[in-house]
Scaffold this active site. Structure first.
Site, PDB file in Angstrom:
ATOM      1  N   HIS A  55       0.855  -1.186   0.000  1.00 30.63           N
ATOM      2  CA  HIS A  55       0.000   0.000   0.000  1.00 30.63           C
ATOM      3  C   HIS A  55       0.893   1.238   0.000  1.00 30.63           C
ATOM      4  O   HIS A  55       2.047   1.191   0.438  1.00 30.63           O
ATOM      5  CB  HIS A  55      -0.891   0.027   1.240  1.00 30.63           C
ATOM      6  CG  HIS A  55      -1.975  -0.989   1.218  1.00 30.63           C
ATOM      7  ND1 HIS A  55      -3.057  -0.920   2.068  1.00 30.63           N
ATOM      8  CD2 HIS A  55      -2.173  -2.106   0.460  1.00 30.63           C
ATOM      9  CE1 HIS A  55      -3.869  -1.932   1.845  1.00 30.63           C
ATOM     10  NE2 HIS A  55      -3.347  -2.676   0.868  1.00 30.63           N
ATOM     11  N   GLU A  57       0.945   3.805   1.882  1.00 31.39           N
ATOM     12  CA  GLU A  57       1.440   4.179   3.207  1.00 31.39           C
ATOM     13  C   GLU A  57       2.637   3.328   3.621  1.00 31.39           C
ATOM     14  O   GLU A  57       3.616   3.840   4.160  1.00 31.39           O
ATOM     15  CB  GLU A  57       0.329   4.012   4.268  1.00 31.39           C
ATOM     16  CG  GLU A  57      -0.909   4.823   4.004  1.00 31.39           C
ATOM     17  CD  GLU A  57      -2.003   4.081   3.250  1.00 31.39           C
ATOM     18  OE1 GLU A  57      -3.184   4.335   3.530  1.00 31.39           O
ATOM     19  OE2 GLU A  57      -1.676   3.245   2.365  1.00 31.39           O
ATOM     20  N   CYS A  85      -6.111   1.890   5.913  1.00 32.32           N
ATOM     21  CA  CYS A  85      -6.770   0.675   6.400  1.00 32.32           C
ATOM     22  C   CYS A  85      -6.152   0.263   7.740  1.00 32.32           C
ATOM     23  O   CYS A  85      -5.182   0.873   8.212  1.00 32.32           O
ATOM     24  CB  CYS A  85      -6.618  -0.439   5.374  1.00 32.32           C
ATOM     25  SG  CYS A  85      -4.922  -1.046   5.203  1.00 32.32           S
ATOM     26  N   CYS A  88      -2.340  -0.616   7.553  1.00 32.07           N
ATOM     27  CA  CYS A  88      -1.481   0.564   7.497  1.00 32.07           C
ATOM     28  C   CYS A  88      -1.479   1.292   8.837  1.00 32.07           C
ATOM     29  O   CYS A  88      -0.441   1.793   9.275  1.00 32.07           O
ATOM     30  CB  CYS A  88      -1.922   1.487   6.367  1.00 32.07           C
ATOM     31  SG  CYS A  88      -1.628   0.738   4.742  1.00 32.07           S
TER      32      CYS A  88
END
Length: 153
Positions: A55, A57, A85, A88
């Site tokens: 992701h 992040e 999410c 993360c």
């Protein structure tokens, strides 16, 4: 409410999201900043890397950690185009990030819906969450991507 720096760094996150879009990844971008200095950046890349943890992040945290030579990024601010999410969020807790500024909310998997329960979890670190910065631009980038994908199928 938002500072000029906040807007500047969210625009950098939008540029990262555009990179993901060009790779046919869900267009989410993130930058990590401390005291006005850019520490790391990332954009979604799970499909091409075959990595569910890739992701924006996480990749921004990895980039910043490599640069800082430290996994603790105490009091840094993460700017991300979509609300993080739970995965993360966990990484942000471990990195000791102080603040998260996101653009568009994510009602399906965004962490905001869990923050109340997480407050009771007695976590060893607290993160300030602020949402809605350049929300229209962030949301449009995502919606445009999914409209394009639907029309291709």
């Amino acid at each position: 409410m938002w500072s000029g720096d906040d807007i500047y760094f969210m625009k950098l996150a939008l540029e990262e999201a555009e990179k993901a879009d060009r790779l046919d990844e869900v267009p989410v971008g993130a930058v990590l900043v401390s005291e006005g200095a850019l520490l790391g950046r990332g954009h979604n890349h799970p499909v091409k890397l075959n990595d569910p943890t890739a992701h924006a992040e996480i990749l921004a945290l990895r980039s910043a950690g490599a640069w800082a030579k430290n996994y603790r990024l105490t009091d840094a601010t993460l700017y991300v185009t979509l609300e993080p999410c739970l995965m993360c969020f966990g990484a942000l807790i471990h990195a000791r990030v102080g603040r998260v500024v996101f653009g568009a909310s994510d009602p399906k998997v965004g962490v905001s819906r869990w923050l109340g329960a997480l407050e009771d979890a007695n976590l060893n670190h607290r993160i300030a969450f602020e949402g809605g910065l350049l929300e229209a631009e962030c949301r449009e980038q995502l919606q445009s991507f999914f409209r394009r994908r639907r029309s291709q199928h």
